[in-house]
Write an enzyme that holds these catalytic residues in place. Sequence first.
Site, PDB file in Angstrom:
ATOM      1  NE  ARG A 270      -6.091 -14.528  23.216  1.00  0.00           N
ATOM      2  CZ  ARG A 270      -5.053 -15.317  23.281  1.00  0.00           C
ATOM      3  NH1 ARG A 270      -4.859 -16.106  22.362  1.00  0.00           N
ATOM      4  NH2 ARG A 270      -4.338 -15.507  24.315  1.00  0.00           N
ATOM      5  N   GLY A 271      -3.133 -12.022  22.501  1.00  0.00           N
ATOM      6  CA  GLY A 271      -2.051 -12.547  23.275  1.00  0.00           C
ATOM      7  C   GLY A 271      -0.821 -11.360  22.799  1.00  0.00           C
ATOM      8  CB  ALA A 272       1.914 -10.053  25.245  1.00  0.00           C
TER       9      ALA A 272
ATOM     10  NE  ARG B 261      -6.935  -6.572  24.505  1.00  0.00           N
ATOM     11  CZ  ARG B 261      -6.941  -7.874  24.925  1.00  0.00           C
ATOM     12  NH1 ARG B 261      -6.231  -8.681  23.753  1.00  0.00           N
ATOM     13  NH2 ARG B 261      -7.155  -8.255  26.028  1.00  0.00           N
TER      14      ARG B 261
ATOM     15  CD  GLN C 267      -9.041 -15.110  26.598  1.00  0.00           C
ATOM     16  OE1 GLN C 267      -9.715 -15.685  27.507  1.00  0.00           O
ATOM     17  NE2 GLN C 267      -8.792 -13.982  26.626  1.00  0.00           N
TER      18      GLN C 267
ATOM     19  CG  ASP D 233      -0.974  -9.716  28.568  1.00  0.00           C
ATOM     20  OD1 ASP D 233      -1.326 -10.635  29.347  1.00  0.00           O
ATOM     21  OD2 ASP D 233      -1.191  -9.603  27.540  1.00  0.00           O
TER      22      ASP D 233
HETATM   23  O1  MRU Z   1      -6.666 -10.811  26.456  1.00  0.00           O
HETATM   24  P1  MRU Z   1      -5.962 -11.807  25.870  1.00  0.00           P
HETATM   25  O2  MRU Z   1      -6.513 -13.043  25.276  1.00  0.00           O
HETATM   26  O3  MRU Z   1      -5.128 -11.004  24.701  1.00  0.00           O
HETATM   27  O4  MRU Z   1      -4.844 -12.085  26.882  1.00  0.00           O
HETATM   28  C1  MRU Z   1      -3.690 -12.983  26.741  1.00  0.00           C
HETATM   29  C2  MRU Z   1      -2.896 -13.346  28.002  1.00  0.00           C
HETATM   30  O5  MRU Z   1      -3.336 -13.085  29.083  1.00  0.00           O
HETATM   31  C3  MRU Z   1      -1.810 -13.980  27.628  1.00  0.00           C
HETATM   32  O6  MRU Z   1      -1.412 -14.888  28.829  1.00  0.00           O
HETATM   33  C4  MRU Z   1      -0.677 -13.102  27.539  1.00  0.00           C
HETATM   34  O7  MRU Z   1      -0.959 -12.237  26.468  1.00  0.00           O
HETATM   35  C5  MRU Z   1       0.786 -14.069  27.171  1.00  0.00           C
HETATM   36  S1  MRU Z   1       0.827 -14.698  25.486  1.00  0.00           S
HETATM   37  C6  MRU Z   1       2.111 -15.606  25.141  1.00  0.00           C
END
Ligand code: MRU
Length: 334
Positions: A53-55, A87, A181, A222
Amino acid sequence: MGTADEDPIPRTIEWCGDRIRLIDQRRLPHELVLVDATTVDELCDYIKVLAVRGAPALGAAGAMGVALAHVTGVPVDTAAAQIVATRPTAVNLAWGVQRALDADDPAAEAERIADDDVVINRALGAAGAEVVAANANVLTHCNAGALACVGYGTALGVIRAAHEQGKRPHVWVDETRPLLQGARLTAWELDRLGIDCTLVIDSMATSLMSAGQVDVVVVGADRVAANGDTANKVGTHGVAVLAHHFGVPFYVAMPLSTVDPDTADGAAIVVEQRDADEVASVGGHAVAAPGVAVDNRAFDVTPAGLVAGWITEAGLFRDPAELLVARRSVTRSR
Ligand code: MRU
């Protein structure tokens, strides 16, 4: 490439020739376990349940998914569409998929994206460390650390760079309901890095800011729309409104690949709606009456006007129009 291999936090995702190896983030902070995706279906499941997960990590995962389709003989266009549909909010997922689709060798391109991610995050960390003063109290929301990337982190990369410069920051870590998270991942990372932090419930930001206990907010993103409106984990917009009210600067740290020139503004950003059960239960135990209506949108959009600056590998931008020009110039140079 960066030095993430010697890092206290191992790379989150790696291409292994015929499979994708990734940290199963659902099991943190209790255990650090690697799992393999050997099919595109498996990878899509891991993305949907937030094992990865995470962008920026999703960008690498998307590209590796195309490589996996290639080596497993799955029609690549079908696989690409399946991966992108897992996603909708983080633009990096579609960006990584497209880069691999456009490449002669998708596996080599996926590895390049992964290596570049660490280099980019170190660069943006170094560029952003200036917003963190010595002994600053920094508030962050969700996890925009090494775990959300391939390595080093974006918002946490900025904090980490300040720490490496000897500034001794202290971090207020929002727990980040409903999937925690912040509690599970950000606090774990900061602890491994030896950075002072305190875990707080999301609703405590008001009290902290009103007491003058937050000097700066740094979060990840994201998707940043062409006008600078910024999607990030739900609750981020509220933190930005509070920061504005209390005169605390609010920064967003992300690679330029998170800027989406094709999305005009925040209203055009698709916000993922997740399973009701994530809100209606905690740790497998119901906390609401069965069948109660739940709205579980996973992200919100902070208007550009609330953002003091966007920290990227090309430097700190205070004007979204200049950020867009920088994003477009990266696209042209590829
Ligand atoms: O649902 P997630 O855990 O994928 O959400 C992640 C976030 O919102 C992060 O802040 C975002 O992806 C930036 S990661 C460097």
